[in-house]
Scaffold this motif. Structure first.
Motif, PDB file in Angstrom:
ATOM      1  N   TRP A 153       8.251 -11.379  -4.427  1.00  0.00           N
ATOM      2  CA  TRP A 153       7.739 -10.503  -3.362  1.00  0.00           C
ATOM      3  C   TRP A 153       8.335  -9.102  -3.447  1.00  0.00           C
ATOM      4  O   TRP A 153       7.674  -8.125  -3.126  1.00  0.00           O
TER       5      TRP A 153
ATOM      6  N   ASP B 157       6.593  -7.554  -6.881  1.00  0.00           N
ATOM      7  CA  ASP B 157       5.135  -7.381  -6.932  1.00  0.00           C
ATOM      8  C   ASP B 157       4.515  -7.179  -5.556  1.00  0.00           C
ATOM      9  O   ASP B 157       3.297  -7.084  -5.437  1.00  0.00           O
TER      10      ASP B 157
ATOM     11  N   ARG C  35       2.730 -11.560  -1.479  1.00  0.00           N
ATOM     12  CA  ARG C  35       1.420 -12.153  -1.781  1.00  0.00           C
ATOM     13  C   ARG C  35       1.402 -13.555  -1.211  1.00  0.00           C
ATOM     14  O   ARG C  35       2.372 -14.310  -1.344  1.00  0.00           O
ATOM     15  N   THR C  36       0.328 -13.876  -0.524  1.00  0.00           N
ATOM     16  CA  THR C  36       0.100 -15.251  -0.075  1.00  0.00           C
ATOM     17  C   THR C  36      -1.394 -15.492  -0.136  1.00  0.00           C
ATOM     18  O   THR C  36      -2.193 -14.547  -0.130  1.00  0.00           O
ATOM     19  N   TRP C  37      -1.751 -16.737  -0.192  1.00  0.00           N
ATOM     20  CA  TRP C  37      -3.164 -17.078  -0.090  1.00  0.00           C
ATOM     21  C   TRP C  37      -3.397 -17.492   1.371  1.00  0.00           C
ATOM     22  O   TRP C  37      -2.903 -18.506   1.830  1.00  0.00           O
TER      23      TRP C  37
ATOM     24  N   VAL D  20       1.431 -20.008  -1.547  1.00  0.00           N
ATOM     25  CA  VAL D  20       1.688 -18.962  -2.532  1.00  0.00           C
ATOM     26  C   VAL D  20       1.445 -19.559  -3.916  1.00  0.00           C
ATOM     27  O   VAL D  20       1.932 -20.661  -4.211  1.00  0.00           O
TER      28      VAL D  20
ATOM     29  N   GLU E  76      -5.687 -15.831  -4.559  1.00  0.00           N
ATOM     30  CA  GLU E  76      -4.617 -15.159  -3.817  1.00  0.00           C
ATOM     31  C   GLU E  76      -4.799 -13.632  -3.870  1.00  0.00           C
ATOM     32  O   GLU E  76      -4.663 -12.941  -2.850  1.00  0.00           O
ATOM     33  N   ALA E  77      -5.141 -13.130  -5.044  1.00  0.00           N
ATOM     34  CA  ALA E  77      -5.344 -11.678  -5.187  1.00  0.00           C
ATOM     35  C   ALA E  77      -6.527 -11.220  -4.341  1.00  0.00           C
ATOM     36  O   ALA E  77      -6.477 -10.167  -3.697  1.00  0.00           O
TER      37      ALA E  77
ATOM     38  N   GLY F 166      -5.507 -10.949  -0.765  1.00  0.00           N
ATOM     39  CA  GLY F 166      -4.677  -9.758  -0.566  1.00  0.00           C
ATOM     40  C   GLY F 166      -5.526  -8.491  -0.457  1.00  0.00           C
ATOM     41  O   GLY F 166      -5.279  -7.632   0.396  1.00  0.00           O
ATOM     42  N   GLU F 167      -6.538  -8.414  -1.333  1.00  0.00           N
ATOM     43  CA  GLU F 167      -7.405  -7.222  -1.310  1.00  0.00           C
ATOM     44  C   GLU F 167      -8.207  -7.165  -0.016  1.00  0.00           C
ATOM     45  O   GLU F 167      -8.339  -6.110   0.609  1.00  0.00           O
TER      46      GLU F 167
END
Ligand code: NA7
Length: 538
Positions: free
Chosen positions: A407, A410, A413-415, A420, A475-476, A479-480
């Motif tokens: 964390w 980068d 980040r989590t889904w 994670v 996950e990405a 985040g977006e």
């Protein structure tokens, strides 16, 4: 415990016996899992165990701030007022834990300091500060969003001869303020509750304010038997309603738009919500205030006018009026006679932006203008929110990846705030990038997340799988999506724990999902109905 001793083995370990953790225990036990909850405190209740400072009180209404899973419980428990104080909520959570015989599976006085995933065994190994070891297939972090208290570092602090305490580490014994010179640092939701409560008791009070707060009045009637009977009638409807609103409360932003109203109608609507004496003024009157600067300015002016009406000294009133951020872009606290405190002759407000703190001395705090003598210092300086409790533990996923490092390097980040990537079978409640991290009535969203987690674990087991983990792509994408919604609001413009700006070096990014609790719940439900298409089972 020596390393030769075998680990205690369970199907699931839950860390934290607060509102989320004890409900998660109940749900997982219903599935037939062996579960152990590990809790650092001596009792259940989490936030309501630790935050026993004078005036600690819930800003959500009692009828919304409760569990919905048992009609028997709903019928039995009587709330004494609309916004219960800490002891009542702590009693309620103990009542629930006793009623459902939860304490036999909770190990108190047990702080977890490490958890690592053993890929070959498909299990989590958990270690405590006392050296005990546990192993479990599933790990649920019910560690709380506001459970890692922060005391800023000040030059000379070690020289201070008085007592000092953070509000979230308040002693269990009564504190006598009579005749004492007390300092309070912090004017967020906590500081405001402390200040308004102890001001009539202390000899002298010095409030060190860095940022002024748009606090709004709380209306807190007592609940008698007749009122409770009335509320019980509405529980079935309310139970469904709270899961279908933006904030998990029993009200929502209406369909009335600011732009469609005349100035007189706007004013009338604000007064109507103001007189409700609840957070409805913030998250019910005009939803546009979160995205439209002009609407936000209008509401901010309205609230500043109310502060000026109540504080006699115009210079002090101006210090108490927030000017560099918009109403509602930080947490709005409810208050009772807070602003009147500053009309007391024994209360001094120090604006630490204009009169900065230089250091602690033996006798108090020295600011640019001089020394403030103190017998006691209360830090209402907040928490490392959402991430703090998770990064305090050495959580290691696949290939030894440390969550804290990942964390930090980068970004968080989590889904969906639930899992994670790289940490199979680890679930989180009230974690970053979910509404529960800040923008939801906690019981609504934590119950929703604990229900989802139970269903997911049940699905994994019933399908003969060992583990479940979200894909990196999913996950990405989350985040977006999170950032896109967050950046369309005014919230990121304001410094606050919502944005991580209260912690030095923390990533500055909105911690909580702003898509709304109901939208989030529907997304979670859809994923479960479709068999968790964004996850990999092994
Ligand atoms: P908050 O809302 O984070 O408030 C912390 C307060 O402490 C806030 O006024 C801070 O000023 C102040 N603070 C923090 N560090 C300093 C320093 N170094 N100097 C002066 N003042 C400082 O925490 P709370 O406990 O009140 O509330 C947390 C949540 O709990 C609340 O939102 C509810 O959801 C329940 P700043 O604003 O950073 O200038």
């Amino acid at each position: 415990m020596s390393s030769a001793q075998p680990a205690s083995s369970f199907d699931a370990i839950v860390i934290g016996a607060g509102l989320s953790g004890i409900y998660q225990l109940h749900k997982l036990r219903q599935l037939g899992l062996s579960v152990r909850v590990l809790e650092a405190g001596a009792g259940v209740a989490g936030t309501w165990y630790w935050n026993r400072y004078p005036g600690a009180r819930c800003d959500s209404t009692a009828e919304c701030y409760q569990y919905w899973f048992s009609d028997e419980l709903l019928n039995e428990w009587n709330w004494s007022e609309r916004f219960p104080a800490q002891p009542e909520t702590e009693r309620y959570l103990n009542y629930v834990a006793d009623k459902f015989d939860l304490k036999r599976d909770i190990q108190f006085h047990t702080r977890v300091n490490a958890a690592s995933f053993d890929e070959a065994a498909g299990r989590w190994h958990i270690t405590t500060t006392g050296g005990e070891q546990f192993s479990a297939q599933f790990l649920v972090m019910a560690t709380g969003g506001l459970s890692s208290p922060q005391v800023p570092a000040f030059k000379g602090y070690e020289n201070f001869k008085g007592t000092s305490v953070h509000t979230a580490r308040w002693p269990h014994e009564a504190v006598d303020f009579a005749g004492k010179r007390v300092g309070v640092m912090g004017t967020g939701a906590t500081g405001i509750q402390v200040i308004q409560t102890i001001a009539p008791q202390v000899g002298h009070l010095t409030v060190f304010q860095r940022t002024a707060t748009y606090a709004i009045p709380m209306k807190n009637p007592k609940y008698d038997a007749a009122r409770m009977a009335e509320l019980r009638q509405s529980y079935p409807e309310m139970k469904s309603l709270v899961h279908n609103t933006f904030t998990g409360n029993d009200y929502d932003f209406g369909t009335v738009l600011f732009q469609d109203l005349t100035p007189a109608q706007r004013e009338a609507r604000l007064w109507e919500f103001w007189h409700d004496g609840s957070l409805k003024f913030w998250v019910g009157a005009f939803g546009e205030l979160f995205a439209d600067q002009a609407v936000n300015d209008y509401v901010s002016d309205f609230v500043r006018a109310r502060i000026r009406e109540r504080v006699k000294d115009p210079v002090v009133a101006e210090k108490l009026c927030p000017k560099d951020y918009g109403f509602g872009t930080r947490r709005v606290p409810l208050e009772t006679n807070y602003f009147e405190v500053y009309n007391q002759p024994n209360v001094q407000l120090v604006d630490t932006t204009a009169d900065p703190i230089e250091c602690f001395t033996e006798n108090g705090i020295k600011t640019a203008s001089g020394e403030h003598q103190l017998d006691m210092m209360i830090f209402a300086t907040g928490f490392d929110a959402a991430t703090g409790a998770l990064t305090a533990i050495d959580v290691r996923g696949r290939d030894g990846l440390l969550l804290r490092d990942s964390w930090r390097q980068d970004g968080v980040r989590t889904w969906m705030g639930l899992q994670v990537h790289g940490f199979p079978n680890m679930f989180m409640i009230m974690a970053p990038l979910s509404p529960a991290a800040a923008f939801c009535n906690v019981p609504t969203c934590s119950q929703q997340q604990a229900d989802w987690i139970s269903n997911c674990i049940d699905y994994t087991r019933k399908h003969g799988k060992q583990s479940i983990e979200p894909t990196a792509d999913a996950e990405a994408r989350w985040g977006e999506h999170h950032d896109e919604l967050a950046n369309a609001t005014l919230v990121p413009k304001t410094k606050s724990w919502y944005m991580g700006t209260n912690i030095e070096g923390k990533q500055q990014r909105l911690l909580a999902y702003v898509g709304g609790a109901s939208t989030y719940r529907l997304a979670c439900d859809k994923i479960a109905e479709e068999g968790y298409p964004e996850s990999v089972f092994s």
